[in-house]
Structure formats: structure tokens, C-alpha cells
Design an enzyme around this catalytic site. Structure first.
Site: not given
Ligand code: NDP
Length: 257
Positions: A149, A162
Site C-alpha cells: 500500500s 495497518y
Molecule cells: P476488500 O475489503 O474490498 O476485499 C478484500 C477481500 O478479502 C474480501 O472479499 C474479504 O472477504 C477477503 N478476505 C478478508 N479476510 C480474508 C481471509 N482471512 N481469507 C481470505 N480472504 C479474506 O479490499 P480491497 O479490494 O480494497 O483491498 C485488497 C488489498 O489491497 C488489501 O490487501 C488492501 O490492504 C490493499 N490495498 C487497498 C487499497 C484501497 O484503496 N482499496 C489501498 C492500498 C492497499 P470478507 O469481506 O468476507 O472478509
């Protein structure tokens, strides 16, 4: 590779994408699939994981849902096994699953800290270990793409744990890239800026915060999940065959300032 083939072509490769059911994970899964990879959607929410796999299949791609909790190494092993059975041995791991939490550092609870580290750090490392052990044992090359990130490289107030986990992902990426280079396993990361997903919808839904984000972003807009797909295809494919230990910022210029 035939002289006419694109170095971005992922035909014949198998990619496992954690948290691939929605948001950035789903967009990356779709990008890798368009480049020719078969996709294992390693998602904790069964309905979402099945629906993502079905969406990929209906677009003509090979895909399977692998129920996965990345905080449980046994669950991740089972996901790699399922992918191998249904699609073939995993060549590409995208460590995307993650959570965020905006709380002033002085108010952060120990339980929330443990939860953050278990998912954003332990879960990433477990996945990296599993892919590396399998590739090393089989003498196969591999590519790991971790989701870091902007908060892993510059300060992001009210996100200290985070940001710390994302900084740790950056260092896991660099260190394991060096350790595993002799085995032909490349390890890189993507550093997104603000991307429009469910994770960021509370912040982006606040008009003042949204305006500040736009003002702070040189390209003048919030990113969309599909903005990450090209970077993921690049880092997963032979197009980046001489790139390892790199963090590719896809942040609209946020960290250029
Ligand atoms: P979302 O919250 O939209 O999606 C994350 C997905 O991961 C969800 O479907 C969630 O399911 C799933 N998930 C959560 N816990 C687990 C687990 N224990 N095992 C398997 N799957 C799991 O996140 P984003 O798409 O926004 O982010 C994706 C990545 O990008 C993350 O690592 C985030 O930190 C990183 N990122 C995002 C940014 C942004 O602006 N969006 C900026 C910088 C980095 P459920 O909801 O059911 O828990």
C-alpha cells in the site's frame, strides 16, 4: 517462448488470488485471466468466491473457488491442493486479502492489532511460504505478487497498525525475493493508492475526505480496481522476468510527492 508470443501472455499458468471475490482481488483475477491464466479464487466468503469463479468461467476462463482463510496455514494449503487438482500446480500467488481500520493509534485495541497482523502479515507470509516450498520441491519457477500500500511507504495517519503491516509486506517482498531468487521465484509487490472498493467506501463517502484525497493525488482521481490489473499481469508474467524485490506503486502519483 515462441518469438511471436507476448511476454505478458499467461497461457498455461495457474494463479491463486487470495481475497479474490471482490474489489482489487477480483479485478486482478480478471486481468490475469484475460492474459490467459487459470484462476483459483481463494476467498473466505463462499457465496462471493463462488460467484467470482462463476463470473470468470462465464467469460470463458478456467477458474475454481477455493474456500480459504489466509490466517490458517492449513486452509491455505488446502486451497493450493484444490487449485492443483482442478487447474494445475500454482505458478502465481497474489497475496491480496487484507483488512484496514482507521483508528487513532492511542485508541487501538490489542485485539484489533492482533487481527490486523494475523491477516495482513501472517496470512501473506504463510501464502509466500507455501508457494515457495512447493516450487522449490518441484524445481519450478514461481511469481509472487503481494498487495502492499502507499501506507507501507509513507505515513497514513489513523492507520498505524495497518501501515506497519504494509511496511512489513514491503520488507517480506524484498527479503524473500533475495532468498528465493536462486530458485527462480520472483517476489514483487504492488502499492496501491486510494482505490474505490468496499474497504475505502466509508472514507470516500465523506465529502471532505474525498476532496482531500483528490487534491493530494497528482492524477486527480481515485483509482478503480481495474487500474491494478496491468501491474499484476506485468509482475506475474515473463514481461518482468528480470524484476524482483520491487514495489510498483499504482497510486496516481501519491508517493511521488
Ligand atoms: P476488500 O475489503 O474490498 O476485499 C478484500 C477481500 O478479502 C474480501 O472479499 C474479504 O472477504 C477477503 N478476505 C478478508 N479476510 C480474508 C481471509 N482471512 N481469507 C481470505 N480472504 C479474506 O479490499 P480491497 O479490494 O480494497 O483491498 C485488497 C488489498 O489491497 C488489501 O490487501 C488492501 O490492504 C490493499 N490495498 C487497498 C487499497 C484501497 O484503496 N482499496 C489501498 C492500498 C492497499 P470478507 O469481506 O468476507 O472478509
Amino acid at each position: 517462448m515462441p518469438a511471436s508470443a507476448s511476454p505478458f501472455d499467461l497461457s498455461g499458468r495457474v494463479a491463486l488470488v487470495t481475497g479474490g471475490g471482490r474489489g482489487i482481488g477480483l479485478a486482478i483475477a480478471q486481468g490475469l485471466a484475460r492474459a490467459g491464466a487459470a484462476i483459483a479464487v481463494a476467498e473466505i466468503d463462499p457465496a462471493r468466491g463462488q460467484s467470482a469463479a462463476a463470473t470468470l468461467q462465464s467469460a470463458g476462463h478456467r477458474a475454481a473457488f477455493a474456500p480459504t482463510d489466509v490466517t490458517d496455514p492449513g486452509s491455505l494449503e488446502a486451497a493450493f491442493d484444490l487449485a492443483a487438482r482442478d487447474l494445475g500446480d500454482v505458478d502465481i500467488l497474489v497475496n491480496n486479502a487484507g483488512i484496514s481500520q482507521r483508528t487513532p493509534a492511542e485508541d487501538y485495541s490489542r485485539e484489533d492489532l492482533r487481527r490486523m497482523v494475523a491477516l495482513n502479515l501472517d496470512g501473506v507470509f504463510f501464502g509466500m511460504q507455501i508457494l515457495a516450498r512447493r516450487c522449490i520441491a518441484a524445481r519450478r519457477p514461481g511469481a509472487i505478487v503481494n498487495l502492499a500500500s502507499f501506507a507501507g511507504v509513507v505515513a497514513d495517519p489513523n492507520s498505524a497498525p495497518y501501515a506497519a503491516t504494509k511496511g512489513a509486506v514491503v520488507q517480506l517482498t524484498r527479503t524473500c525475493a533475495v532468498e528465493w531468487a536462486p530458485h527462480g521465484i520472483r517476489v514483487n509487490a504492488i502499492g496501491p493508492g486510494y482505490i474505490r472498493t468496499e474497504m475505502t467506501s466509508p472514507a470516500l463517502g465523506e465529502p471532505d475526505t474525498y476532496a482531500k484525497i483528490l487534491e493530494r493525488t497528482p492524477l486527480g482521481r481515485v483509482g478503480e480496481p481495474d487500474d491494478l490489473a496491468g501491474a499484476a499481469v506485468f509482475l506475474a508474467s515473463d514481461a518482468s522476468r528480470y524484476v524482483t524485490g520491487h514495489v510498483l506503486m499504482v497510486d496516481g502519483g501519491w508517493t511521488a510527492i
